[in-house]
Design a protein around this motif. Structure first.
Motif: not given
Length: 56
Positions: A1-22
């Motif tokens: 398991m590891f911490l994953q930061i997932s970027p999400n682009r909306r128009r010109k803005n980029v938002y990041e979300y943290a997730q636990i993934a394997e």
């Protein structure tokens, strides 16, 4: 398991979300499964909080 930061682009803005993934293998390919969504990363303090949560 590891911490994953997932970027999400909306128009010109980029938002990041943290997730636990394997990672796991299926049919000779590597896949990633998200186990839990932790929430948005807005500041560096959010990132540190998520990293500390991961060290149980």
């Amino acid at each position: 398991m590891f911490l994953q930061i997932s970027p999400n682009r909306r128009r010109k803005n980029v938002y990041e979300y943290a997730q636990i993934a394997e990672r796991y293998g299926e049919n000779g390919k590597q896949k990633t499964k998200v186990l839990e969504y932790l929430g948005p990363v807005r500041k560096t303090s959010d990132m540190e909080r998520y990293r500390k949560m991961r060290r149980w």
